[in-house]
Design an enzyme around this catalytic site. Structure first.
Site, PDB file in Angstrom:
ATOM      1  N   TYR A   1       0.856  -1.195   0.000  1.00  0.00           N
ATOM      2  CA  TYR A   1       0.000   0.000   0.000  1.00  0.00           C
ATOM      3  C   TYR A   1       0.889   1.240   0.000  1.00  0.00           C
ATOM      4  O   TYR A   1       1.493   1.583   1.016  1.00  0.00           O
ATOM      5  CB  TYR A   1      -0.895  -0.061   1.239  1.00  0.00           C
ATOM      6  CG  TYR A   1      -1.894   1.054   1.430  1.00  0.00           C
ATOM      7  CD1 TYR A   1      -2.196   1.964   0.435  1.00  0.00           C
ATOM      8  CD2 TYR A   1      -2.574   1.178   2.638  1.00  0.00           C
ATOM      9  CE1 TYR A   1      -3.123   2.965   0.634  1.00  0.00           C
ATOM     10  CE2 TYR A   1      -3.509   2.170   2.849  1.00  0.00           C
ATOM     11  CZ  TYR A   1      -3.774   3.070   1.843  1.00  0.00           C
ATOM     12  OH  TYR A   1      -4.688   4.067   2.046  1.00  0.00           O
TER      13      TYR A   1
ATOM     14  N   LYS B   1      -1.012  -1.195  -4.455  1.00  0.00           N
ATOM     15  CA  LYS B   1      -2.028  -0.122  -4.474  1.00  0.00           C
ATOM     16  C   LYS B   1      -1.279   1.183  -4.628  1.00  0.00           C
ATOM     17  O   LYS B   1      -0.493   1.552  -3.742  1.00  0.00           O
ATOM     18  CB  LYS B   1      -2.808  -0.164  -3.161  1.00  0.00           C
ATOM     19  CG  LYS B   1      -3.871   0.919  -2.987  1.00  0.00           C
ATOM     20  CD  LYS B   1      -4.575   0.716  -1.628  1.00  0.00           C
ATOM     21  CE  LYS B   1      -5.811   1.581  -1.421  1.00  0.00           C
ATOM     22  NZ  LYS B   1      -5.518   2.994  -1.302  1.00  0.00           N
TER      23      LYS B   1
END
Lengths: 297, 297
Positions: free
Chosen positions: A131, A159
């Site tokens: 992330y 992400k």
């Protein structure tokens, strides 16, 4: 699991406790809307503010309500041993994947970040989403660091933050990442206003913050974008320009919280203090935009 | 309590647990060096990485070893209710004051920050130090926000970040703050390489990170600076220029940790993962500078 529309619900807080009843309702809503996956305890789910027991309860409630839709659980924390404990809890509860941002207080070096992902992936049995969220972690990943981490075991997706600069910039960025990532690692875009461009540029997934609260509105963009219908996808995204302006001004968490409160999905205020919900004119403007754009249905 | 040299020790971590034995030794050393106060669980004390029980144990050990030297305890956390719990623990253990930085994950608005300090000061019985550290919190205080918070009950001091730009810039900044703060609120400088200039510009205290590990070296700067002996203070500070360069490059926490390990005060590695200590050439350079400057005595 890391394709399509991945929806990140709020974790509503009421009197300083997680409102698991309201939270379960949010998950039901995502299942009904046909979300491809559910991201529990993302930034939108206020993971960083919750303690271990609260996070365990949220994961359990998510899985109870997810009706088989894959569940991705945020396991970020400041200390590696805390992350490991949260990963173990998520796996024990039945999470399908975990997601980890390099949360920082002291500025992290690239070696610190690499070491964190090495330590955590060594203990995992489910896939991990890397992330990358510089707005909250204040960590900037180089391509080299992305490449190193993406080759660790269990890494399944990345992400990425919003890509400013339109379609060309999005294509360039996605190509640059693809060139250094292993083929099996999926790329998911975030930043809802930039998602159509990101999907059209070749991202596999859209990790949506507002879609945790208003999934239908995001599906209307995701569907044409994932089918490569460029004009339809961009038109559907452009239609929500006033909403993207609000996100740019206040951040997606506060806008999502205000929408959820306005829709009656959660009690107000639903954010953990010291985060205050939008007030006065800011709050009214979110309500007005929601009505104008038909986001309240 | 908020005048003179306030020293912030490391909290040494060994095998992912607080090494309270080594920590007690660090406190003894500060008492012996004549520190005016001890700042437990500052940024240098890795407060953000420790859980509530660990923080309680650190506070108790500090007070046991402080021999009556005033103890200031860092109570920062992401969620207001966590800060309130930590404040209650610190007070119950006998802390003389608490210190609070507006730790963030989601970017905080000025209203969030003001609300945090309002909520916390309403529950306090000891004085509070407002801890302005944009490098770790990513919060920028306006003068207006400083003024609002400094007028809350129990606020006794303000810990400000380093002031770049030399003596004139330091004087201007301190005067600008004095103009908006209540008279009883003390100002403490941080950023050890900027402390002489800060004290000479009228700061009441120096909150020192490196002084938690090498207090004598910092006392040699603080004493002339607090007595207004400008040339002596600046010369004493300039003598340590190679040390300030290391801090600029690696941050004071990693430099302090390496010094403490080199001096045998703590076991290496002493930082909480994912924070890694300095390695290879960086580590050698800290050792060389320590030897050259006579910091090992």
């Amino acid at each position: 699991m890391f394709t399509g529309l991945s929806t990140f619900p709020l974790t509503p807080i009421r009197d300083d406790r997680v409102d698991l009843g309201a939270y379960g309702g949010l998950i039901d809503r995502l299942v009904d809307a046909g979300a491809d996956s559910i991201g529990a305890l993302g930034s939108t789910g206020s993971y960083a503010y919750l303690d271990r027991a609260e996070r365990r309860a949220v994961v359990e409630t998510t899985i109870e309500h997810a009706a088989g839709v894959p569940v991705i659980v945020g396991i970020g924390a400041l200390r590696t041993s805390q992350v490991l404990a949260l990963a173990a809890d998520a796996q024990a509860a039945g999470a399908d994947a975990v997601m980890l941002a390099p949360v920082s207080y002291q500025a992290l070096t690239p070696d610190d970040v690499a070491g964190l992902y090495e330590d955590v992936t060594a203990e995992l049995s489910v896939p991990l989403v890397v992330y990358d969220n510089p707005a909250t972690t204040h960590v900037t990943f180089s391509l080299e660091l992305h490449a190193h981490i993406a080759h660790l075991p269990h890494v399944g997706a990345l992400k990425i933050p919003p890509i400013a600069g339109g379609a060309d910039a999005a294509r360039e960025r996605v190509q640059a990442l693809r060139a250094v990532l292993p083929e099996h690692v999926r790329i998911g875009i975030s930043g809802d206003g930039f998602a159509a461009a990101g999907l059209l540029a070749g991202c596999d997934a859209w990790f949506t913050a507002l879609g945790g609260t208003i999934p239908q509105a995001m599906t209307a963009i995701a569907r044409p974008a994932l089918e490569g219908r460029t004009a339809d996808a961009l038109a559907a995204s452009d239609r929500l320009a006033p909403l993207w302006d609000l996100v740019a001004e206040h951040g997606s968490l506060r806008v999502a919280a205000t929408l959820a409160e306005h829709l009656g999905l959660v009690e107000a205020p639903c954010l953990p203090r010291p985060l205050l919900g939008l007030r006065g004119g800011d709050r009214e403007r979110v309500r007005d935009v929601a009505e104008e754009l038909g986001l309240t249905g």
